[in-house]
Design a protein around this motif. Sequence first.
Motif, PDB file in Angstrom:
ATOM      1  N   SER B 191       0.832  -1.198   0.000  1.00  0.00           N
ATOM      2  CA  SER B 191       0.000   0.000   0.000  1.00  0.00           C
ATOM      3  C   SER B 191       0.873   1.257   0.000  1.00  0.00           C
ATOM      4  N   ALA B 192       2.024   1.171   0.676  1.00  0.00           N
ATOM      5  CA  ALA B 192       2.926   2.326   0.681  1.00  0.00           C
ATOM      6  C   ALA B 192       3.434   2.601  -0.729  1.00  0.00           C
ATOM      7  N   ARG B 193       3.707   1.504  -1.449  1.00  0.00           N
ATOM      8  CA  ARG B 193       4.231   1.696  -2.804  1.00  0.00           C
ATOM      9  C   ARG B 193       3.151   2.214  -3.745  1.00  0.00           C
ATOM     10  N   ASP B 195       0.976   4.247  -2.879  1.00  0.00           N
ATOM     11  CA  ASP B 195       0.945   5.681  -2.582  1.00  0.00           C
ATOM     12  C   ASP B 195       2.159   6.399  -3.128  1.00  0.00           C
ATOM     13  N   ALA B 197       5.419   5.752  -2.283  1.00  0.00           N
ATOM     14  CA  ALA B 197       6.537   5.923  -1.367  1.00  0.00           C
ATOM     15  C   ALA B 197       7.783   5.246  -1.913  1.00  0.00           C
TER      16      ALA B 197
END
Lengths: 271, 291
Positions: B191-193, B195, B197
Amino acid sequence: MRIGVGERAANYIVLVGVSVLVLAPILTILIAAFSPASASAAREGAFHPGNFVAAWQEGRFGSYMATSVLVAAIVVTLAVGLSLLSGYAFGTMTFRGQNVLFYLFLLGIMVPAEAIIVPLFFDLRTLGLTDTVWAVSLPQVAQSVAFGTYWMRTYFRGVNRSVIEAARLDGASSQRVLWSILVPMGRPAITTMVVLMFMWTWNEFLIPLVMSPSGSFRTAPLGLALFQGQYTQGTALLAAGAVLVALPVVLLYFLLQRHFIRGMLDGAVKE
Amino acid sequence: MRRAGPSAGPTPYLLILPAFLVYGAFLLFPLARSVHLSLFDWDGLTLATFVGFDNYIDIATDERLRAAFGHALVLVFFFAILPVCIGLALAAVLTRARVRGLPLFRTIVFLPQVIAMVVVAIAWRQIYAPDGVLNTALRAVGLDALTRAWLGDYTFSLPAVGLIGTWVSTGLVTVLLMAGMARIPAELFESARLDGAGAVREFFSIIVPAVRPEATVALTLTVVASLKTFDLIYVTTGGGPGSSTTVPSYEVYRRAFELGEVGSAAAVGVTLTAVIFALSVVINRRAERGA
């Protein structure tokens, strides 16, 4: 998770690079241990496993290792026995003063040998115990018991209560519950404890250094340090001796690696 | 189990007694004796004189003792802070892309932890020797100007000894942190990726907070180990040249058994123990508050 080929390759480079950095000093000493001990030996070839024989006999590492085996056997046997009993009490029973007593044992895990070695030496000298196996062993039993009590308490607390209660309903005494049910069940935890205590005892330096001032009672690491002080020339024999001293624990590590790593990581006390 | 019935056999106190006797006689009692001895001026042979806190005042004023505690802090950097920084980066890189060979890698990097410190010290003495591996390597690449007797140098001996500690600790720290990072759920990274990140943000906002417990344990273990360092100093430098690598644990030994300043040695030992306790409490408190 998708990872690029480049990053994967970079990871292998990191993996190999760090491994080389860690292994290089170990290889240096291994190579030195097999190198010729003198100019005349160098003419006979480049590979000299005979250094180990020379270190064992002339370097007296044979007798140092025997002393270490004796000390380790005493410390591990006593510390394991005492820790099983005390850990059993702390882990399965309720009694007055339980917490105070347990924290008193926990204190011992943090106290460094430096804090006890000075009075220990002078008091044991007064009792005529310095230069004996007991002066070298018993302080280490005390240190190991502090850890062992903590470690075995954790294990006993984790045992399912119904196992103990079923055995008690069958009429088993609390001694029987300990020795014929809990100890066999706890083999992994006990093995970890034995392995750690053996390593600490085998590698200990300050206590045997101080407790045997005449030098008549030398453990392997102590013999190695003094060998280095005496012979500035014989690098090959020194290296061979160093390999001999490290070998027992390293072999055990290769056999029981998981116990070493888990023990040293879980053994860190979290208040 | 709560009621110790008539068939209970030995009471809990009887079970604890043997362990407590040995522990009390060979650890608790000498610890108390250390505190007592530290209030005296004693050469180990003749009559001791009570001097109150003089031995402790010495630690604050005596140049060599102050230096010893200062060196201990430098070693904390090399044994604990530096390995935690290296270990965090290393473990993060290796966790991001699961590559093969990790079990073997773990076996190798943990190895320095099980080798007797005396053996480690002897290996590194040969590396740092005037005609040792390090100087040979420097000459081979034309950096002759940098060669020196590393352990006999007033400026470089302390960092040289410190780096041995870094070599010993880094594997332990890395293995610990890798275990912590393996716990982080993969969805968190995904999920961070999504977004957007990058690796750096991922490191500071996901990985570092997640491994706080492991980092605390790693710091506690290595800080305590660095403050207890005795055999490494004894074998590599003996505190020298001058007093440039002496540490509290070495001063305990030197004062008690070489100089005959027993009270002072006990005071250094007691102070060292207090420092070890204080630092462990600070590290663990900070970790709790931050979590």
